[in-house]
Design a protein around this motif. Sequence first.
Motif, PDB file in Angstrom:
ATOM      1  N   PHE A 221     -10.875   6.384   2.794  1.00 25.75           N
ATOM      2  CA  PHE A 221     -10.728   7.833   2.669  1.00 25.75           C
ATOM      3  C   PHE A 221      -9.483   8.231   1.878  1.00 25.75           C
ATOM      4  O   PHE A 221      -9.351   9.352   1.447  1.00 25.75           O
ATOM      5  N   GLY A 222      -8.550   7.294   1.702  1.00 28.46           N
ATOM      6  CA  GLY A 222      -7.331   7.582   0.956  1.00 28.46           C
ATOM      7  C   GLY A 222      -6.218   8.180   1.792  1.00 28.46           C
ATOM      8  O   GLY A 222      -5.377   8.916   1.268  1.00 28.46           O
ATOM      9  N   VAL A 223      -6.204   7.878   3.086  1.00 33.21           N
ATOM     10  CA  VAL A 223      -5.150   8.397   3.965  1.00 33.21           C
ATOM     11  C   VAL A 223      -3.833   7.718   3.612  1.00 33.21           C
ATOM     12  O   VAL A 223      -3.750   6.491   3.549  1.00 33.21           O
ATOM     13  N   VAL A 224      -2.819   8.514   3.379  1.00 37.16           N
ATOM     14  CA  VAL A 224      -1.495   7.974   3.038  1.00 37.16           C
ATOM     15  C   VAL A 224      -0.487   8.421   4.086  1.00 37.16           C
ATOM     16  O   VAL A 224      -0.662   9.457   4.734  1.00 37.16           O
ATOM     17  N   PRO A 225       0.580   7.637   4.257  1.00 39.55           N
ATOM     18  CA  PRO A 225       1.621   8.048   5.199  1.00 39.55           C
ATOM     19  C   PRO A 225       2.149   9.436   4.844  1.00 39.55           C
ATOM     20  O   PRO A 225       2.182   9.833   3.674  1.00 39.55           O
TER      21      PRO A 225
ATOM     22  N   CYS B  84      -3.193  -1.813   4.806  1.00 38.69           N
ATOM     23  CA  CYS B  84      -3.303  -0.412   5.205  1.00 38.69           C
ATOM     24  C   CYS B  84      -1.901   0.150   5.436  1.00 38.69           C
ATOM     25  O   CYS B  84      -1.297  -0.037   6.493  1.00 38.69           O
ATOM     26  N   ALA B  85      -1.411   0.844   4.427  1.00 39.47           N
ATOM     27  CA  ALA B  85      -0.046   1.379   4.469  1.00 39.47           C
ATOM     28  C   ALA B  85       0.146   2.354   5.623  1.00 39.47           C
ATOM     29  O   ALA B  85       1.182   2.330   6.294  1.00 39.47           O
ATOM     30  N   TYR B  86      -0.833   3.217   5.862  1.00 40.38           N
ATOM     31  CA  TYR B  86      -0.692   4.193   6.936  1.00 40.38           C
ATOM     32  C   TYR B  86      -0.547   3.494   8.281  1.00 40.38           C
ATOM     33  O   TYR B  86       0.381   3.774   9.045  1.00 40.38           O
ATOM     34  N   GLU B  87      -1.445   2.583   8.570  1.00 40.61           N
ATOM     35  CA  GLU B  87      -1.415   1.866   9.849  1.00 40.61           C
ATOM     36  C   GLU B  87      -0.134   1.039   9.976  1.00 40.61           C
ATOM     37  O   GLU B  87       0.494   1.024  11.034  1.00 40.61           O
ATOM     38  N   TRP B  88       0.244   0.373   8.908  1.00 37.56           N
ATOM     39  CA  TRP B  88       1.457  -0.451   8.929  1.00 37.56           C
ATOM     40  C   TRP B  88       2.685   0.407   9.267  1.00 37.56           C
ATOM     41  O   TRP B  88       3.452   0.086  10.159  1.00 37.56           O
ATOM     42  N   GLN B  89       2.862   1.487   8.537  1.00 39.03           N
ATOM     43  CA  GLN B  89       4.050   2.312   8.737  1.00 39.03           C
ATOM     44  C   GLN B  89       4.134   2.830  10.175  1.00 39.03           C
ATOM     45  O   GLN B  89       5.176   2.727  10.817  1.00 39.03           O
TER      46      GLN B  89
ATOM     47  N   ARG C 163       0.136  22.654  15.258  1.00 35.43           N
ATOM     48  CA  ARG C 163      -0.896  22.158  14.326  1.00 35.43           C
ATOM     49  C   ARG C 163      -0.328  21.067  13.433  1.00 35.43           C
ATOM     50  O   ARG C 163      -0.556  21.016  12.233  1.00 35.43           O
ATOM     51  N   ASP C 164       0.421  20.190  14.104  1.00 29.95           N
ATOM     52  CA  ASP C 164       1.083  19.064  13.440  1.00 29.95           C
ATOM     53  C   ASP C 164       0.458  17.775  13.960  1.00 29.95           C
ATOM     54  O   ASP C 164       0.924  17.194  14.928  1.00 29.95           O
ATOM     55  N   VAL C 165      -0.606  17.348  13.307  1.00 35.67           N
ATOM     56  CA  VAL C 165      -1.319  16.168  13.805  1.00 35.67           C
ATOM     57  C   VAL C 165      -1.255  14.982  12.848  1.00 35.67           C
ATOM     58  O   VAL C 165      -1.808  13.934  13.138  1.00 35.67           O
ATOM     59  N   GLY C 166      -0.594  15.128  11.728  1.00 29.36           N
ATOM     60  CA  GLY C 166      -0.462  14.034  10.783  1.00 29.36           C
ATOM     61  C   GLY C 166      -1.664  13.899   9.867  1.00 29.36           C
ATOM     62  O   GLY C 166      -2.731  14.467  10.107  1.00 29.36           O
ATOM     63  N   SER C 167      -1.471  13.136   8.817  1.00 29.83           N
ATOM     64  CA  SER C 167      -2.509  13.029   7.787  1.00 29.83           C
ATOM     65  C   SER C 167      -3.760  12.285   8.254  1.00 29.83           C
ATOM     66  O   SER C 167      -4.866  12.623   7.844  1.00 29.83           O
ATOM     67  N   ALA C 168      -3.608  11.289   9.125  1.00 27.02           N
ATOM     68  CA  ALA C 168      -4.782  10.537   9.570  1.00 27.02           C
ATOM     69  C   ALA C 168      -5.723  11.410  10.397  1.00 27.02           C
ATOM     70  O   ALA C 168      -6.925  11.505  10.095  1.00 27.02           O
TER      71      ALA C 168
END
Length: 176
Positions: free
Chosen positions: A168-172, A81-86, A31-36
Motif C-alpha cells: 500500500f506504500g505506508v511510510v513512517p 518493511c520500514a514502517y514496521e521496523w521503525q 484523530r492522531d492514529v498514524g499513517s498505518a
Amino acid sequence: MRVTPMQPDEWDDDVVKALSVMVSPDRMERRDVGSALSTLVRHPKLTRAFLRFNGYLLFGSTLPERLRELAILRVAHRRNCAYEWQHHVEMGAEAGLAPDVIDGVTRGEASDPLDQVVLTAVDELEVDSNVSDATWAALSEHLDERQRMDLVFTIGSYGLLAMAFNTFGVVPEQEN
C-alpha cells in the motif's frame, strides 16, 4: 502511495468504530492514529476485524513482550518493511531489547540461545511456512504450547502486515 491515508475530516461512524478496537480515546479525539491505521481504515470492516486479532497479539498474547518484539523485528527486517521496523525498534527497546540485540536481528544472530531460536523460527517460517522439528523442540525448552502457538501467529500476522504496508506504500510518519 497506492492507498493514501484517510484524512480525519473523512472519518465516518464506521471508521471510528473500526479504530476504537485499538486506539485510545485520547488519540481518537485528536484523530492522531498514524499513517498505518489511517491507511488501513480505508476498509473499515477489514480493519476492525484485523485490529481485534492484532490487539490480542500485542496485549493479550502469552508470548513475553520482549520475544514478541524480537520476532516482529526479524519479520520487518526480512520483509524490508520500514514502517514496521521503525515502530518496533521503539517498542522493542521499551520491552528490554538492547541496541546490540536489535542490531543482531538484522543478521539473524543472537547471543542468547532463546533469542536465537526465535530468530531461527522466523527465518524458517519465512522460507518454508513451517518450523523444523529441531527448532520446535528448542522452543519447547523455553516456551509452553500456547506461547509457541502465539509465536507462530505473531510471525504470520506481522508478515501479513509487512506485505500490506509495503504494497500500500505506508511510510513512517516522519517520511509523510
